[in-house]
Enzyme design. Sequence first.
Site, mmCIF file in Angstrom:
data_model
loop_
_atom_site.group_PDB
_atom_site.id
_atom_site.type_symbol
_atom_site.label_atom_id
_atom_site.label_comp_id
_atom_site.label_asym_id
_atom_site.label_seq_id
_atom_site.Cartn_x
_atom_site.Cartn_y
_atom_site.Cartn_z
ATOM 1 N N LYS A 273 16.403 -38.980 -32.508
ATOM 2 C CA LYS A 273 16.715 -38.180 -31.431
ATOM 3 C C LYS A 273 18.208 -38.340 -30.763
ATOM 4 O O LYS A 273 18.597 -39.126 -29.979
ATOM 5 C CB LYS A 273 15.792 -38.809 -30.359
ATOM 6 C CG LYS A 273 15.184 -37.731 -29.414
ATOM 7 C CD LYS A 273 13.954 -38.313 -28.468
ATOM 8 C CE LYS A 273 13.810 -37.631 -27.217
ATOM 9 N NZ LYS A 273 13.932 -36.007 -27.635
ATOM 10 N N ARG B 89 11.682 -45.812 -31.636
ATOM 11 C CA ARG B 89 12.397 -44.953 -32.024
ATOM 12 C C ARG B 89 13.695 -44.830 -31.769
ATOM 13 O O ARG B 89 14.725 -44.380 -32.416
ATOM 14 C CB ARG B 89 11.737 -43.620 -31.412
ATOM 15 C CG ARG B 89 12.130 -42.304 -32.250
ATOM 16 C CD ARG B 89 11.131 -41.071 -31.953
ATOM 17 N NE ARG B 89 11.354 -40.866 -30.252
ATOM 18 C CZ ARG B 89 10.539 -39.978 -29.798
ATOM 19 N NH1 ARG B 89 9.537 -39.333 -30.503
ATOM 20 N NH2 ARG B 89 10.688 -39.444 -28.550
HETATM 21 N N1 PLP Z 1 10.458 -32.846 -31.295
HETATM 22 C C1 PLP Z 1 11.605 -32.963 -30.831
HETATM 23 C C2 PLP Z 1 12.755 -32.207 -31.407
HETATM 24 C C3 PLP Z 1 11.892 -33.436 -29.432
HETATM 25 O O1 PLP Z 1 12.788 -33.289 -28.861
HETATM 26 C C4 PLP Z 1 10.793 -33.736 -28.886
HETATM 27 C C5 PLP Z 1 10.844 -34.647 -27.535
HETATM 28 O O2 PLP Z 1 11.180 -35.650 -27.216
HETATM 29 C C6 PLP Z 1 9.458 -34.160 -29.770
HETATM 30 C C7 PLP Z 1 9.194 -33.418 -30.796
HETATM 31 C C8 PLP Z 1 8.507 -34.484 -29.073
HETATM 32 O O3 PLP Z 1 8.499 -36.041 -28.991
HETATM 33 P P1 PLP Z 1 7.549 -37.012 -28.092
HETATM 34 O O4 PLP Z 1 6.172 -36.353 -27.983
HETATM 35 O O5 PLP Z 1 7.734 -38.516 -28.636
HETATM 36 O O6 PLP Z 1 8.313 -36.697 -26.747
HETATM 37 C C1 COI Z 2 10.991 -34.763 -24.379
HETATM 38 O O1 COI Z 2 9.852 -34.198 -24.379
HETATM 39 O O2 COI Z 2 10.966 -35.860 -23.860
HETATM 40 C C2 COI Z 2 12.141 -34.181 -24.858
HETATM 41 O O3 COI Z 2 12.818 -34.833 -25.089
HETATM 42 C C3 COI Z 2 12.076 -32.763 -25.087
HETATM 43 C C4 COI Z 2 13.309 -32.122 -24.377
HETATM 44 C C5 COI Z 2 13.368 -32.130 -23.202
HETATM 45 C C6 COI Z 2 14.728 -32.204 -25.300
#
Ligand code: PLP
Ligand code: COI
Length: 341
Positions: free
Chosen positions: A184, A82
């Site tokens: 991200k 990602r």
């Molecule tokens: N959506 C957003 C906007 C986020 O910042 C995050 C955090 O990383 C997620 C979703 C969840 O993603 P993940 O499950 O890969 O941490």
């Molecule tokens: C995560 O869940 O890792 C995120 O990046 C979410 C938040 C702390 C921005």
Amino acid sequence: MEKQNLDWGSLGFGYIKTDKRYVSNFKDGAWDNGTLTDDNTVAISECAGVLQYAQTCFEGLKAYTTKQGKIVTFRPDLNAERMATTCERLEMPVFPKERFIDAVKQVVSANASWVPPYGSGATLYLRPYMFGSSSVIGVKPAEEYQFRLFGTPVGPYFKGGAHPITVRISDLDRAAPHGTGDIKAGLNYAMSLHNIVDAHKNGFDENMYLDPQTHTYIEETGGANILFVTKDNKLVTPKSNSILPSITRRSLVDVAKKYLGIEVEERKIHKDELPDFVECGLCGTAAVISPIGKIVDHGKEICLPSGMNDFGPVLKKVYETLTGIQMGLIEAPEGWIYEIC
Ligand code: PLP
Ligand code: COI
């Protein structure tokens, strides 16, 4: 190995300086070999791309201590992939996947005493990130970059842990149609800061964003994807090209289908459907699954039947299965768990 003397069970989601972090610099078209350092500060030009035009991105993953006493991480390959997608979109150089995974291993091993013990409810949160470090004054990508990765021990993202939260339907957007909502980029989070401060001032834990084009369909929150449960126990989660492809959500969908035999729908969810759901929760690395007890849509309260005290039964089951896999209680699908030490 002796653990740090911390009250692991009382940790919030904050920064604590640990012993070592990883740094690699990109210059003249190539990454250097990278190294661990004690120095948690960064010195860059006053005109660095990150400072002038927000050329920065990040990832988030965790290291866990399993029941067997091993330290592991969860699907770091997907974070590396990602981040590569994000970097391509932001005109930043990709940090190669094998090197990303190696950096995770180095940082976790060097900070093993900071990885919270099994059963403490805490984990070591890992933050890989990259930024444009050389000077740019015309609007263009930097020529030099720094990739860094540090760890910090954390407890629950929301105070109160598994206690259900209250969210509001937001009038502002975190992403633009055809914008950067699916990567991200640091800029997405800068965009959401005013709105989260305003939500907190008004007594809400989070903002639930709608699709930026029509303000009709449910998207995600500022830092997590969203899960719903229907009356007939189906798991439903929004499909949109302006939300982040959450690794937790993708894993939960697999766990629900393959381990629990739950039917899953990934589709557009109209905001008028909200009163039909019986459970709702946020999911992400930081949030894991945080149950939502109440959604407020411009004064209209939608109270989830699962209530304000605990998880509903379906989200509880998927939560326990995923965390069971991460903590070594349940056998993981091939390739999900990376053992560090
Ligand atoms: N959506 C957003 C906007 C986020 O910042 C995050 C955090 O990383 C997620 C979703 C969840 O993603 P993940 O499950 O890969 O941490
Ligand atoms: C995560 O869940 O890792 C995120 O990046 C979410 C938040 C702390 C921005």
